[in-house]
Design an enzyme around this catalytic site. Structure first.
Site, mmCIF file in Angstrom:
data_model
loop_
_atom_site.group_PDB
_atom_site.id
_atom_site.type_symbol
_atom_site.label_atom_id
_atom_site.label_comp_id
_atom_site.label_asym_id
_atom_site.label_seq_id
_atom_site.Cartn_x
_atom_site.Cartn_y
_atom_site.Cartn_z
ATOM 1 N N TYR A 144 0.824 -1.216 0.000
ATOM 2 C CA TYR A 144 0.000 0.000 0.000
ATOM 3 C C TYR A 144 0.851 1.256 0.000
ATOM 4 C CZ TYR A 144 -2.938 3.721 1.951
ATOM 5 O OH TYR A 144 -3.571 4.917 2.182
ATOM 6 N N LYS A 148 1.614 3.985 -3.068
ATOM 7 C CA LYS A 148 1.216 5.381 -2.859
ATOM 8 C C LYS A 148 2.431 6.318 -3.029
ATOM 9 C CE LYS A 148 -2.290 6.894 -1.502
ATOM 10 N NZ LYS A 148 -3.437 7.500 -2.253
#
Length: 240
Positions: A144, A148
């Site tokens: 994640y 990002k």
């Protein structure tokens, strides 16, 4: 987010959006820490690229607000400055990240799994492991935050220079402050599991240091005249 022009195929609608939109809030994301690498990359990384490409075509654009995460900084301790990433920067100091190569490796890994006739469950599991592996290699703890961070790099690299940009890095987003009602939680992710089991009476306590601040964010979101306004409210002390 994973498609060019954000999936809009109607040319007339697309041109109208480009003519009229002046403020864009980009908050869509795949938020599972162990998301499949191909899925997380497509939404969090390439999604940011698609946003910048779209914004570059907007005639009246006044602001792009991109919601990232505080945890793009990894597991560092102490005071962390929210400085922008440079293209190819890594958390392990090697600065050898090549986003296009990551895309190529994702496609190749998926192709190999198909050739091996792996079923969908096996492919999903393998792509999750691959994401963690690539994240750890460059110094990030999970897929994640890695995807990002790469999204921020592509956004800063590809956005038109005259477009004002705000990159917001909130901590753990939990429930909504007001709409559709106070406490509304969309799905179960990050800390939502702890909140859910407490709310159902399945857990009455959890370990924590009462002198520490548990940094959580409630979202207050309101739609007015076509503009999405977001604000964040409050920190919560452990035990309160």
């Amino acid at each position: 987010m994973s498609l060019e022009n954000l999936g809009v195929t109607n040319i007339d609608l697309l041109n109208e959006m480009r003519r009229q939109m002046d403020i864009i809030v980009s908050s869509a994301a795949a938020t599972k820490f162990d998301e499949r690498y191909d899925v997380g990359f497509g939404i969090n990384t390439h999604g940011a690229k698609h946003i910048s490409m779209f914004v570059n075509e907007c005639i009246k654009i006044k602001l792009l607000l991109h919601v990232s995460t505080a945890y793009v900084s990894g597991e560092k301790s102490g005071i962390i400055l929210e400085t922008p990433f440079t293209m190819g920067e890594t958390l392990n100091g090697k600065n050898d990240l090549n986003i296009e190569e990551e895309k190529t490796m994702i496609l190749e890994r998926h192709r190999q799994l198909v050739i091996e006739k792996a079923n969908e469950e096996a492919i999903s599991s393998a792509m999750k492991d691959f994401g963690i592996q690539r994240a750890n290699l460059h110094g990030w703890p999970n897929t994640y935050v890695f995807t990002k961070a790469m999204g921020e790099m592509l956004l800063l690299d590809g956005l038109r220079q005259d477009v004002p940009l705000v990159v917001l890095r909130p901590t753990i987003i939990t429930s909504t402050y007001k709409e559709p009602f106070h406490g509304w939680t969309e799905g179960v992710k990050t800390m939502d599991g702890l909140i859910a089991v407490y709310g159902r009476g399945r857990a009455s306590t959890f370990l924590g240091d009462p002198s520490k601040v548990l940094d959580m964010v409630e979202l207050k979101c309101k739609v007015s005249s076509g503009l999405v306004l977001m604000s964040v409210v409050g920190n919560v002390e452990v035990g309160q």
